[in-house]
Design a protein around this motif. Structure first.
Motif: not given
Length: 487
Positions: A101-116
């Protein structure tokens, strides 16, 4: 009104349309006759035709589009098998999910990502302009410009609006029963702190929202994960056995449109659950954050509805429906009101008064229900699009939950697919989702994933879904080639 055979007239109309949908006479995307046309054709009242269409909506067969009419949203060729009831092992738990979860929270807001990945409504689906207007009105009208602390309980006007909305599920709360919090996770945190001590044991569904795993870990709580059905939710018999043989301090359940598995607990099970916890005097924390996002005619009820002893702590927020960043949630603590108020006084004193009053203005002006209707229509449509995409692009043996509300879907892939590795591959294509291993402290769900469809669906989203399916197929093929070579 009934006909001579005792059948409700609206069901006669609904059954006729449903039969045509199932037979393929009416197909995906077809427009249905208008209410007035059927009113004249069948010689019934307009309200009878509306009841028929409401019933078909509740079964996710049709959907209304503002100013356009009703359309078929069911694809009879898109039938996907649902996962079986989970069977979590009762072994020593791991902390891996918290690290994930910690890694997910840090990396998931990248610009241009299709966010499911994020379980949040996309900004494009929110009434941003109207919320801004409500904020401006609030700043002008609130004493001291909102710079002073509000009461510990929160805005009495907002609490009254929240209490009034419980009528939708048969509730009978007043503003005195509700405390405003900083989002739903704050409500859950206060609830846990009010009824548990470090070292206590709590019971949750499995899989379970990873935020709960983080919270329980921080509070020093032990977790028992119980079998959960993707359709009906937690196994009540398994819970009864657990309560009989183990000391449990609290139960936490997402009763309506569970995150991540999508289940909705039937009313009969909710009633049984409340009776069971009353028998053992164990409090229930009910996370009802997705309850307003139903696809059918009526909002589902809650365990709080059946609560006569104050053991149910009902929690929710506006984060999944209106304004995630405002962080406005609430808790109805029942018999634990004094403890909750004391804890809030210690931990946060008060909740942001500007955002509280902005949401109150939005609700009292009737904007919220209009927004919810549009949002539910979009989510229902998206649910059918993502199911069709999974049917088209994913491996043939894929199992999928079929949520009747919310905007999350749980997928079980072939055991040859490690979804953490699938996630790494998908990230290279700017695609994000949640691997199933994040939703448990046990070594399970390694071939599962959760997808969010709370976005504006477009070709980019469709291509991203296709790529996830292609990558999953590639991983199966690679595993099979290795097996052949090893033999």
């Amino acid at each position: 009104m009934k006909n001579v055979n005792g059948t409700f007239l609206y069901m006669k109309i609904a059954n006729s349309i449903e039969r045509q949908i199932n037979d393929g006479v009416l197909r995906l995307g077809d427009k249905l006759p208008s209410i007035r046309v059927l009113h004249k054709e069948y010689g019934v009242s307009i309200s009878t035709v509306q009841e028929a269409y409401y019933y078909l909506e509740s079964k996710s067969l049709i959907s209304s589009r503002p100013k356009s009419g009703y359309f078929v949203i069911h694809d009879k060729n898109c039938i996907l098998r649902s996962p079986k009831t989970t069977n979590p092992p009762q072994e020593k738990v791991s902390k891996d999910a918290c690290d994930l979860f910690s890694n997910f929270y840090q990396n998931t807001r990248r610009h241009g990502v299709v966010n499911f990945a994020w379980a949040l409504p996309a900004p494009e689906l929110l009434p941003i302009a109207k919320l801004k207007k409500s904020l401006h009105e609030t700043i002008r009208e609130v004493a001291d410009g909102g710079t002073n602390y509000d009461t510990i309980e929160g805005s009495v006007d907002l609490r009254r609006q929240i209490a009034q909305r419980t009528l939708l599920w048969g509730g009978n709360l007043s503003e005195k029963d509700v405390v405003i919090t900083s989002g739903c996770i704050n409500a859950l945190s206060l609830a846990f702190m009010a009824i548990t001590e470090p070292g206590d044991t709590i019971v949750v569904e499995s899989p379970v929202y990873f935020g709960v795993l983080q919270l329980a870990n921080q509070l020093g709580l032990n977790i028992i994960e119980l079998p959960t059905c993707p359709i009906d939710g937690m196994d009540i018999d398994a819970l009864r056995t657990t309560l009989k043989y183990k000391k449990v301090s609290a139960i936490l359940i997402v009763t309506n449109f569970n995150n991540p598995i999508g289940s909705i607990m039937p009313d009969e099970n909710k009633k049984k659950l409340v009776k069971l916890l009353e028998q053992y005097q164990v409090p229930l924390i009910e996370d009802d954050i997705y309850g307003d996002l139903y696809f059918g005619k009526n909002r589902p009820s809650t365990c709080k509805y059946y609560d006569e002893s104050g053991l149910v702590i009902w929690c929710s927020s506006f984060s999944k429906t209106l304004a995630p960043g405002y962080r406005i949630g609430w808790v109805a603590p029942g018999r634990y009101m004094d403890k909750i108020l004391k804890l809030k006084r210690y931990h946060s004193i008060a909740t942001n008064s500007i955002f509280q009053n902005a949401i109150y203005n939005f609700l009292v002006n009737g904007r919220y229900d209009h927004h919810l209707r549009k949002l539910r229509t979009t989510y229902c449509s998206n649910s059918h699009k993502i199911l069709r995409g999974i049917k088209k692009y994913f491996p043939e043996d894929t199992l999928v939950s079929n949520p009747k509300g919310g905007f999350l879907i749980w997928i079980e892939l072939n055991e040859k697919v490690d979804t953490q590795k699938l996630h790494e591959r998908a990230n290279k294509y700017d695609i994000d989702f949640c691997p199933g291993r994040m939703f448990t402290l046990q070594n399970q769900y390694n071939n599962c994933l959760r997808l969010s469809f709370g976005m504006l669906w477009d070709e980019k989203v469709e291509r991203a879904l296709q790529k996830i399916g292609e990558l999953a197929n590639e991983m199966i093929n690679e595993a099979e080639e290795i097996e052949v070579l090893s033999n």
